[in-house]
Motif scaffolding. Structure first.
Motif, PDB file in Angstrom:
ATOM      1  N   LEU A   1       0.833  -1.195   0.000  1.00  0.00           N
ATOM      2  CA  LEU A   1       0.000   0.000   0.000  1.00  0.00           C
ATOM      3  C   LEU A   1       0.874   1.253   0.000  1.00  0.00           C
ATOM      4  O   LEU A   1       1.848   1.346   0.755  1.00  0.00           O
ATOM      5  CB  LEU A   1      -0.929   0.010   1.220  1.00  0.00           C
ATOM      6  N   ILE A   2       0.504   2.216  -0.825  1.00  0.00           N
ATOM      7  CA  ILE A   2       1.195   3.500  -0.903  1.00  0.00           C
ATOM      8  C   ILE A   2       0.176   4.596  -0.605  1.00  0.00           C
ATOM      9  O   ILE A   2      -0.903   4.628  -1.213  1.00  0.00           O
ATOM     10  CB  ILE A   2       1.784   3.720  -2.316  1.00  0.00           C
ATOM     11  N   ALA A   3       0.473   5.491   0.319  1.00  0.00           N
ATOM     12  CA  ALA A   3      -0.456   6.565   0.668  1.00  0.00           C
ATOM     13  C   ALA A   3      -0.442   7.647  -0.409  1.00  0.00           C
ATOM     14  O   ALA A   3       0.613   8.179  -0.761  1.00  0.00           O
ATOM     15  CB  ALA A   3      -0.084   7.172   2.021  1.00  0.00           C
ATOM     16  N   VAL A   4      -1.614   7.959  -0.944  1.00  0.00           N
ATOM     17  CA  VAL A   4      -1.771   9.055  -1.909  1.00  0.00           C
ATOM     18  C   VAL A   4      -3.015   9.825  -1.501  1.00  0.00           C
ATOM     19  O   VAL A   4      -4.142   9.421  -1.794  1.00  0.00           O
ATOM     20  CB  VAL A   4      -1.918   8.533  -3.358  1.00  0.00           C
ATOM     21  N   HIS A   5      -2.808  10.932  -0.785  1.00  0.00           N
ATOM     22  CA  HIS A   5      -3.931  11.724  -0.290  1.00  0.00           C
ATOM     23  C   HIS A   5      -3.735  13.194  -0.664  1.00  0.00           C
ATOM     24  O   HIS A   5      -2.749  13.555  -1.323  1.00  0.00           O
ATOM     25  CB  HIS A   5      -4.096  11.548   1.219  1.00  0.00           C
ATOM     26  N   GLU A   6      -4.681  14.047  -0.245  1.00  0.00           N
ATOM     27  CA  GLU A   6      -4.661  15.438  -0.693  1.00  0.00           C
ATOM     28  C   GLU A   6      -3.410  16.195  -0.251  1.00  0.00           C
ATOM     29  O   GLU A   6      -3.020  17.170  -0.879  1.00  0.00           O
ATOM     30  CB  GLU A   6      -5.898  16.186  -0.190  1.00  0.00           C
ATOM     31  N   HIS A   7      -2.746  15.742   0.812  1.00  0.00           N
ATOM     32  CA  HIS A   7      -1.572  16.466   1.320  1.00  0.00           C
ATOM     33  C   HIS A   7      -0.260  16.010   0.684  1.00  0.00           C
ATOM     34  O   HIS A   7       0.746  16.706   0.799  1.00  0.00           O
ATOM     35  CB  HIS A   7      -1.487  16.319   2.843  1.00  0.00           C
TER      36      HIS A   7
ATOM     37  N   ARG B   1       3.745  14.743  -4.350  1.00  0.00           N
ATOM     38  CA  ARG B   1       4.973  13.995  -4.069  1.00  0.00           C
ATOM     39  C   ARG B   1       4.822  12.523  -4.443  1.00  0.00           C
ATOM     40  O   ARG B   1       5.769  11.883  -4.897  1.00  0.00           O
ATOM     41  CB  ARG B   1       5.341  14.108  -2.589  1.00  0.00           C
ATOM     42  N   ALA B   2       3.626  11.984  -4.263  1.00  0.00           N
ATOM     43  CA  ALA B   2       3.408  10.568  -4.530  1.00  0.00           C
ATOM     44  C   ALA B   2       3.465  10.246  -6.019  1.00  0.00           C
ATOM     45  O   ALA B   2       3.716   9.093  -6.391  1.00  0.00           O
ATOM     46  CB  ALA B   2       2.056  10.136  -3.967  1.00  0.00           C
ATOM     47  N   VAL B   3       3.237  11.249  -6.877  1.00  0.00           N
ATOM     48  CA  VAL B   3       3.266  11.025  -8.321  1.00  0.00           C
ATOM     49  C   VAL B   3       4.588  10.400  -8.745  1.00  0.00           C
ATOM     50  O   VAL B   3       4.626   9.439  -9.527  1.00  0.00           O
ATOM     51  CB  VAL B   3       3.018  12.338  -9.083  1.00  0.00           C
ATOM     52  N   ALA B   4       5.702  10.937  -8.232  1.00  0.00           N
ATOM     53  CA  ALA B   4       7.029  10.438  -8.625  1.00  0.00           C
ATOM     54  C   ALA B   4       7.186   8.969  -8.266  1.00  0.00           C
ATOM     55  O   ALA B   4       7.739   8.175  -9.055  1.00  0.00           O
ATOM     56  CB  ALA B   4       8.117  11.273  -7.959  1.00  0.00           C
ATOM     57  N   GLN B   5       6.701   8.561  -7.090  1.00  0.00           N
ATOM     58  CA  GLN B   5       6.820   7.165  -6.665  1.00  0.00           C
ATOM     59  C   GLN B   5       5.995   6.238  -7.561  1.00  0.00           C
ATOM     60  O   GLN B   5       6.458   5.173  -7.970  1.00  0.00           O
ATOM     61  CB  GLN B   5       6.369   7.025  -5.213  1.00  0.00           C
ATOM     62  N   VAL B   6       4.780   6.670  -7.879  1.00  0.00           N
ATOM     63  CA  VAL B   6       3.917   5.853  -8.732  1.00  0.00           C
ATOM     64  C   VAL B   6       4.503   5.726 -10.136  1.00  0.00           C
ATOM     65  O   VAL B   6       4.545   4.636 -10.717  1.00  0.00           O
ATOM     66  CB  VAL B   6       2.498   6.453  -8.790  1.00  0.00           C
ATOM     67  N   LEU B   7       4.994   6.820 -10.687  1.00  0.00           N
ATOM     68  CA  LEU B   7       5.586   6.779 -12.022  1.00  0.00           C
ATOM     69  C   LEU B   7       6.815   5.878 -12.052  1.00  0.00           C
ATOM     70  O   LEU B   7       7.057   5.164 -13.043  1.00  0.00           O
ATOM     71  CB  LEU B   7       5.946   8.183 -12.492  1.00  0.00           C
ATOM     72  N   SER B   8       7.581   5.901 -10.970  1.00  0.00           N
ATOM     73  CA  SER B   8       8.764   5.042 -10.902  1.00  0.00           C
ATOM     74  C   SER B   8       8.376   3.564 -10.982  1.00  0.00           C
ATOM     75  O   SER B   8       9.017   2.769 -11.682  1.00  0.00           O
ATOM     76  CB  SER B   8       9.523   5.317  -9.608  1.00  0.00           C
ATOM     77  N   LEU B   9       7.310   3.182 -10.297  1.00  0.00           N
ATOM     78  CA  LEU B   9       6.846   1.797 -10.326  1.00  0.00           C
ATOM     79  C   LEU B   9       6.296   1.425 -11.708  1.00  0.00           C
ATOM     80  O   LEU B   9       6.533   0.318 -12.216  1.00  0.00           O
ATOM     81  CB  LEU B   9       5.779   1.578  -9.265  1.00  0.00           C
TER      82      LEU B   9
ATOM     83  N   PRO C   1      -9.199  12.694  -3.662  1.00  0.00           N
ATOM     84  CA  PRO C   1      -7.906  12.803  -4.349  1.00  0.00           C
ATOM     85  C   PRO C   1      -7.802  11.823  -5.516  1.00  0.00           C
ATOM     86  O   PRO C   1      -8.529  10.831  -5.583  1.00  0.00           O
ATOM     87  CB  PRO C   1      -6.898  12.454  -3.244  1.00  0.00           C
ATOM     88  N   GLY C   2      -6.857  12.102  -6.403  1.00  0.00           N
ATOM     89  CA  GLY C   2      -6.599  11.180  -7.496  1.00  0.00           C
ATOM     90  C   GLY C   2      -6.448  11.820  -8.854  1.00  0.00           C
ATOM     91  O   GLY C   2      -5.740  11.298  -9.720  1.00  0.00           O
ATOM     92  N   ALA C   3      -7.102  12.970  -9.085  1.00  0.00           N
ATOM     93  CA  ALA C   3      -7.078  13.581 -10.414  1.00  0.00           C
ATOM     94  C   ALA C   3      -5.668  13.988 -10.835  1.00  0.00           C
ATOM     95  O   ALA C   3      -5.277  13.803 -12.003  1.00  0.00           O
ATOM     96  CB  ALA C   3      -8.010  14.787 -10.456  1.00  0.00           C
ATOM     97  N   LEU C   4      -4.879  14.538  -9.907  1.00  0.00           N
ATOM     98  CA  LEU C   4      -3.509  14.947 -10.240  1.00  0.00           C
ATOM     99  C   LEU C   4      -2.665  13.731 -10.640  1.00  0.00           C
ATOM    100  O   LEU C   4      -1.895  13.778 -11.606  1.00  0.00           O
ATOM    101  CB  LEU C   4      -2.856  15.656  -9.055  1.00  0.00           C
ATOM    102  N   LEU C   5      -2.817  12.647  -9.896  1.00  0.00           N
ATOM    103  CA  LEU C   5      -2.070  11.433 -10.194  1.00  0.00           C
ATOM    104  C   LEU C   5      -2.467  10.870 -11.557  1.00  0.00           C
ATOM    105  O   LEU C   5      -1.612  10.504 -12.376  1.00  0.00           O
ATOM    106  CB  LEU C   5      -2.300  10.395  -9.100  1.00  0.00           C
TER     107      LEU C   5
END
Length: 287
Positions: free
Chosen positions: A60-66, A70-78, A99-103
């Motif tokens: 599980l990876i936390a991706v929330h409004e705060h 920052r989480a985008v980079a981790q998801v793209l790396s995977l 949340p989610g639209a930015l990702l």
């Protein structure tokens, strides 16, 4: 068939999850959650409980409004490593008042596939049991948290002929009902859907002007998450805003604000609240 330019293999699945009753998850959603390499979750504890219920173990990876940026980079790396991920929110569909639209935008821009796994949605569920038969509805989501800003938004929606659908949190529900009645008028039909699909699910239909009294009659009625469905304005489309704005600008050049608004209401037939908010905006823009 994928979107043009998508990279094969690695995919982000946008997975709708139950809004209350865990039995409302789809068979396909469970298959996707079992098959992906990791899950990007709004709250890892909430998604963790869902996974545990169905015997699924995934990273599980936390991706929330705060932390979404920052989480985008981790998801793209995977994804670049060839892995597939699911995106979940706490309840319902990610990126819709969650949340989610930015990702999603970042993943698509990077050329990776994004797939929808549809399912539970509180707005659609509430509309389906509201009994309001208008053919069109406008989903607004959450109104601004402050009353003044909330009323200004509502003034802009006041003359639309569409059923209006809002989400609201328990600590703001009383004031929001008051602002809805004050701005849209107490004679409109309202359906309050609370805690949909959960143990204390409640659906109540009344006039907007009666809603505050109904809510105050039982403290339990203020608890939980709310969907508010409000009857649209009677009659035709909203008045031409450009015409109303032009008329207001001319009147404000010669008259005090209140008199200018009074005359604009007579000239355009528009909502006093809407025109007053428009006049304030014009005054702010004066050099």
């Amino acid at each position: 068939m994928g979107d043009e330019g998508e990279k094969p293999g690695a995919t982000l699945y946008v997975v709708a999850t139950p809004i209350g009753n865990l039995g409302d998850i789809t068979v396909r959603a469970l298959e996707v959650l079992r098959s992906v390499d990791a899950i990007a979750a709004e709250d890892t504890r909430v998604t963790g409980r869902l996974l545990s219920h169905y015997g699924i173990a995934r990273r599980l990876i936390a991706v929330h409004e705060h932390n979404e940026k920052r989480a985008v980079a981790q998801v793209l790396s995977l994804l670049r490593a060839g892995q597939s991920l699911a995106l979940t929110c706490d309840a319902g569909t990610p990126a819709i008042s969650d949340p989610g639209a930015l990702l999603v935008a970042a993943v698509r821009a990077a050329g990776f596939a994004v797939r929808a796994v549809p399912g539970a949605n509180a707005a659609a569920a509430a509309v389906s049991i509201s009994g309001i038969s208008a053919p069109h509805f406008l989903f607004y989501g959450f109104l601004p948290p402050r009353s003044a800003a909330r009323r200004q938004v509502l003034a802009g929606l006041a003359r639309l002929p569409f059923t209006l659908v809002f989400y609201e949190a328990p600590h703001r529900i009383a004031q929001t009902l008051a602002d809805l009645a004050a701005t849209l008028g107490g004679e409109r039909q309202l359906v309050i859907a609370r805690e949909l699909t959960k143990l204390f699910e409640t659906t109540h239909a009344c006039l907007l002007g009666e809603a505050e009294r109904w809510l105050a009659a039982d403290s339990m009625r203020e608890k939980g998450e709310f969907v508010l469905i409000v009857e649209g304005a009677a009659g035709g489309e909203a008045p031409d805003r450009d015409r109303a704005r032009s008329a207001l600008a001319a009147l404000l050049a010669q008259l005090p604000l209140r008199q200018a608004v009074d005359l604009a209401v007579r000239i355009t037939g528009g909502s006093r609240n809407d025109l007053y908010a428009m006049a304030l905006d014009l005054k702010k823009r004066e050099p």
